[in-house]
Motif scaffolding. Structure first.
Motif, mmCIF file in Angstrom:
data_model
loop_
_atom_site.group_PDB
_atom_site.id
_atom_site.type_symbol
_atom_site.label_atom_id
_atom_site.label_comp_id
_atom_site.label_asym_id
_atom_site.label_seq_id
_atom_site.Cartn_x
_atom_site.Cartn_y
_atom_site.Cartn_z
ATOM 1 N N ALA A 88 0.826 -1.401 -0.053
ATOM 2 C CA ALA A 88 -0.005 0.153 0.154
ATOM 3 C C ALA A 88 1.017 1.263 0.116
ATOM 4 C CB ALA A 88 -0.944 -0.073 1.236
ATOM 5 N N ALA A 89 2.253 1.085 0.097
ATOM 6 C CA ALA A 89 2.841 2.564 0.552
ATOM 7 C C ALA A 89 2.863 3.539 -0.838
ATOM 8 C CB ALA A 89 4.540 1.968 0.643
ATOM 9 N N ALA A 129 7.768 2.755 11.316
ATOM 10 C CA ALA A 129 8.717 3.655 10.423
ATOM 11 C C ALA A 129 8.462 3.890 8.890
ATOM 12 C CB ALA A 129 10.209 3.331 10.648
ATOM 13 N N MET A 130 8.222 2.667 8.118
ATOM 14 C CA MET A 130 7.769 2.763 6.897
ATOM 15 C C MET A 130 6.455 3.682 6.791
ATOM 16 S SD MET A 130 6.680 -0.207 4.148
ATOM 17 C CE MET A 130 5.415 -0.582 5.120
ATOM 18 N N LEU A 131 5.649 3.312 7.497
ATOM 19 C CA LEU A 131 4.159 3.954 7.353
ATOM 20 C C LEU A 131 4.444 5.236 7.976
ATOM 21 C CD1 LEU A 131 1.969 1.130 8.731
ATOM 22 C CD2 LEU A 131 2.328 1.748 6.328
ATOM 23 N N GLN A 132 5.265 5.795 8.730
ATOM 24 C CA GLN A 132 5.306 7.252 9.092
ATOM 25 C C GLN A 132 5.867 7.927 7.935
ATOM 26 O OE1 GLN A 132 7.771 6.576 12.506
ATOM 27 N NE2 GLN A 132 6.030 6.940 14.068
ATOM 28 N N ALA A 133 6.846 7.136 6.979
ATOM 29 C CA ALA A 133 7.608 7.781 6.150
ATOM 30 C C ALA A 133 6.629 8.174 4.655
ATOM 31 C CB ALA A 133 8.867 6.964 5.607
ATOM 32 N N VAL A 134 5.573 7.466 4.543
ATOM 33 C CA VAL A 134 4.668 7.518 3.225
ATOM 34 C C VAL A 134 3.163 7.948 3.622
ATOM 35 C CG1 VAL A 134 5.935 5.608 2.123
ATOM 36 C CG2 VAL A 134 3.834 4.847 3.656
ATOM 37 N N PHE A 139 0.725 4.982 13.889
ATOM 38 C CA PHE A 139 0.651 4.669 15.438
ATOM 39 C C PHE A 139 0.446 3.216 15.550
ATOM 40 C CE2 PHE A 139 -1.671 8.859 14.728
ATOM 41 C CZ PHE A 139 -0.872 9.822 15.806
ATOM 42 N N ARG A 140 0.740 2.858 16.655
ATOM 43 C CA ARG A 140 0.457 1.508 17.058
ATOM 44 C C ARG A 140 -0.399 1.268 18.277
ATOM 45 N NH1 ARG A 140 5.439 -2.036 18.219
ATOM 46 N NH2 ARG A 140 5.567 -2.021 16.069
ATOM 47 N N ILE A 141 -1.360 0.510 18.193
ATOM 48 C CA ILE A 141 -2.308 0.245 19.473
ATOM 49 C C ILE A 141 -1.943 -0.940 20.097
ATOM 50 C CG2 ILE A 141 -4.504 -0.438 20.192
ATOM 51 C CD1 ILE A 141 -5.873 1.068 17.733
ATOM 52 N N VAL A 166 -3.195 8.716 7.549
ATOM 53 C CA VAL A 166 -2.856 8.185 8.742
ATOM 54 C C VAL A 166 -2.872 6.482 8.890
ATOM 55 C CG1 VAL A 166 -2.785 8.388 11.507
ATOM 56 C CG2 VAL A 166 -3.338 10.472 9.779
ATOM 57 N N SER A 167 -1.909 5.959 9.169
ATOM 58 C CA SER A 167 -1.922 4.519 9.360
ATOM 59 C C SER A 167 -2.031 4.084 10.955
ATOM 60 C CB SER A 167 -0.539 3.860 9.023
ATOM 61 O OG SER A 167 -0.499 4.024 7.402
ATOM 62 N N ILE A 168 -2.737 3.004 11.292
ATOM 63 C CA ILE A 168 -2.708 2.418 12.600
ATOM 64 C C ILE A 168 -2.438 1.001 12.456
ATOM 65 C CG2 ILE A 168 -3.919 1.999 14.575
ATOM 66 C CD1 ILE A 168 -5.527 4.327 13.859
ATOM 67 N N GLU A 169 -1.462 0.437 13.077
ATOM 68 C CA GLU A 169 -1.113 -0.841 13.137
ATOM 69 C C GLU A 169 -1.550 -1.602 14.341
ATOM 70 O OE1 GLU A 169 3.009 -1.767 12.332
ATOM 71 O OE2 GLU A 169 3.260 -1.538 14.707
ATOM 72 N N ILE A 170 -2.257 -2.671 14.325
ATOM 73 C CA ILE A 170 -3.073 -3.186 15.481
ATOM 74 C C ILE A 170 -2.625 -4.841 15.389
ATOM 75 C CG2 ILE A 170 -4.871 -3.424 16.737
ATOM 76 C CD1 ILE A 170 -6.579 -1.618 15.126
#
Length: 556
Positions: A88-89, A129-134, A139-141, A166-170
């Motif tokens: 998805a990046a 870090a990858m998701l913050q860059a793109v 965030f991580r829950i 904005v990405s959230i990984e759970i």
């Protein structure tokens, strides 16, 4: 194992689904995996959000992006962890470039094994870090108790100017954990940026004596149509970026449309004594790499403070929401300006001349441009991939009358138009918007994510796809002609027999082999339901009357 929810206890996955419902989300896009099943199980159980099963995460993210652009509601993409999130990046970069408010929900491996470098299957090192860059943030829950706060903050950030994904990984174990159902699941209110009244007064003072003022509107002004119309009534002219098309209906006599590069437009700018740029970055490809001559007095309104003096210097800058700030400014100017009555006629003349110059470059393809305008009218969503035909005419025609009618790959990546058209068509259906989705796609971009055509069939997405088939990367080939002595390499493409390919997927297909067939073929395509492919055989039609070899540069 996912625990069963109850009326008062829900999984984190269901909490996410309920929160999205409160945000007004009616459709989400993604690919199911073992690392997002609690979320998608909640979608399925609750039946409040339509989940569209894309064939890849890149396509799903492009669909969510287009959905958000058309509706103004947050786009939602759900992916797996690791490779799935990585897929998805590129589409997240597109959403970031376009300033699209999106939420990307991705899974993560079990918390006990996370970040331990165990080679655990599906883990990606530094995924966050990858998701913050793109994207705008990631965030991580880490536990159920913080899930709602994280979702709310992600939504707030996505809609805070400049908007973005904005990405959230759970982690999968967290998704399945139970918590008490909160009484209030509403998203946080995102207040528009309020301009200082003293700054509005100062800007009004500088504009008050302008006789030939223009508004340049970008994507950040899409919600400001009512205020823009107040300036038009005062006699102002309007020009837009490609992203700002339709804020003022493009058939309005005061609109130059997005004919912002042609010589007649530049001549018009030089006859004007003020330009107010609202919500636009004045991007390189729309300003001849910042060498387009704009009026000497240049003012800006933008919700992003960093827009001041970016690209072009501002004579005065006001940070504020486009709608609120323009309305406040109009309050100060209405009835007090003496705008040259000839300006509106000069804008229309410049537009007609610029449009004529564009038409002169099209050759036979003017029949397609004009035929589409006749068949579709203005009630369409106009989705475009990065393809030669879009650069030649799609970014400026047909006329658009809705500030969200234009959807295109703003970041310049090919292969996103097909998926964007699916997201657009789903948005139209779920929000009952009543417009036809039309997509302009090159054969190279079409093949890049062609698996999403199966998604379009499965979802019964109502789309007319104009596939411009020249069996090559047309723009790159022209650049090779222009700069590399016509040494053509790596640009010729093997393409399928589109008629047979479409038949295998049960997609209606028409071949448009010559300009004379245009009206008849388009009439049949628009009358059909579901996805329709109109293959324009560019080898049979012949070349354009002029070559496009990349973004236009200023010639000294």
């Amino acid at each position: 194992m996912t625990q069963a929810s109850s009326p008062t206890r829900v999984t984190v996955g269901e909490l996410a689904a309920r929160f999205l419902e409160q945000c007004g989300v009616k459709a989400a896009f993604g690919v199911i995996s073992i690392h997002n099943m609690p979320i998608l199980d909640a979608f399925n159980t609750r039946q409040k959000i339509r989940f569209v099963s894309a064939r890849g995460e890149a396509g799903a993210c492009n669909m969510a992006d287009a959905y958000a652009r058309v509706t103004g509601v947050m786009g939602v993409c759900v992916t797996s962890t690791g490779t799935g999130a990585g897929n998805a990046a590129g589409a997240l970069v597109e959403a970031l470039t376009a300033g699209t408010p999106m939420l990307h929900l991705t899974g993560q491996i079990e918390s006990d094994y996370l970040d331990r470098d165990l080679g655990f299957i599906h883990e990606a090192p530094a995924q966050l870090a990858m998701l913050q860059a793109v994207g705008k943030a990631a965030f991580r829950i880490r536990n159920p108790e913080t899930a709602l706060a994280t979702l709310r903050e992600a939504h707030r950030l996505a809609f805070t100017a400049p908007c973005g994904p904005v990405s959230i990984e759970i982690p999968i174990d967290i998704q399945a954990m139970l918590l008490d159902l909160p009484a209030d699941l509403a998203p946080l209110f995102v207040a528009p940026v309020q301009a200082a009244s003293s700054e509005v007064d100062a800007l009004a003072a500088q504009l008050l004596t302008a006789k030939r003022p223009l508004l340049w509107l970008g994507g950040g002004a899409r919600g400001a149509r009512a205020a823009v119309e107040r300036f038009v009534k005062m006699g102002w002219g309007v020009v837009t970026s490609v992203q700002g098309r339709g804020i003022l209906a493009e058939d309005h006599p005061a609109s130059l449309g997005s004919y912002n590069l042609q010589k007649p437009a530049e001549e018009l700018y030089q006859s004007c004594d003020a330009m107010l740029v609202v919500g636009s970055r004045l991007r390189s490809n729309e300003t001849l790499r910042y060498k387009l001559r704009l009026p000497k007095a240049l003012y800006r309104i933008d919700a992003n403070a960093l827009a001041h003096n970016r690209g072009y210097n501002s004579d005065y800058f006001v940070q504020g929401d486009a709608l609120a700030t323009l309305n406040a400014l109009a309050d100060k100017l209405e009835g007090r300006m003496k705008v040259d009555a000839a300006l509106a006629g000069d804008v229309k003349k410049a537009r007609d001349q610029a449009a004529g110059m564009v038409d002169a470059t099209l050759g036979a393809y003017a029949a397609l441009k004009n035929g589409l305008a006749t068949q579709a009218g203005k009630d369409l969503w106009w989705v475009r991939d990065i393809t030669l035909s879009n650069s030649m005419w799609g970014n400026r025609a047909p006329m658009l009358d809705h500030p969200r009618a234009g959807v295109h790959a703003l970041g310049g990546g090919i292969g996103q138009g097909l998926a964007m058209s699916i997201g657009t068509a789903i948005a139209d259906t779920e929000h009952k918007l009543g417009r036809k989705t039309v997509a302009l796609i090159g054969d190279g971009g079409f093949m890049l994510n062609v698996g999403e055509l199966a998604c379009a069939v499965q979802e019964k997405a109502n789309i007319v796809m104009l596939v411009m088939n020249d069996s090559c990367y047309g723009v790159i080939k022209n650049i090779q002609d222009d700069i590399y002595g016509s040494r053509h390499c790596y640009v010729d493409l093997h393409t399928p027999d589109f008629a047979q390919f479409c038949a295998s997927l049960k997609v209606t297909h028409f071949r448009l082999g010559e300009p004379a067939q245009t009206q008849d073929v388009l009439a049949k395509a628009f009358a059909a339901s579901g996805p329709v492919v109109v293959e324009v055989d560019m080898k049979a039609w012949g070349p354009f009357a002029a070559k496009f070899a990349g973004p236009i540069l200023k010639k000294d």
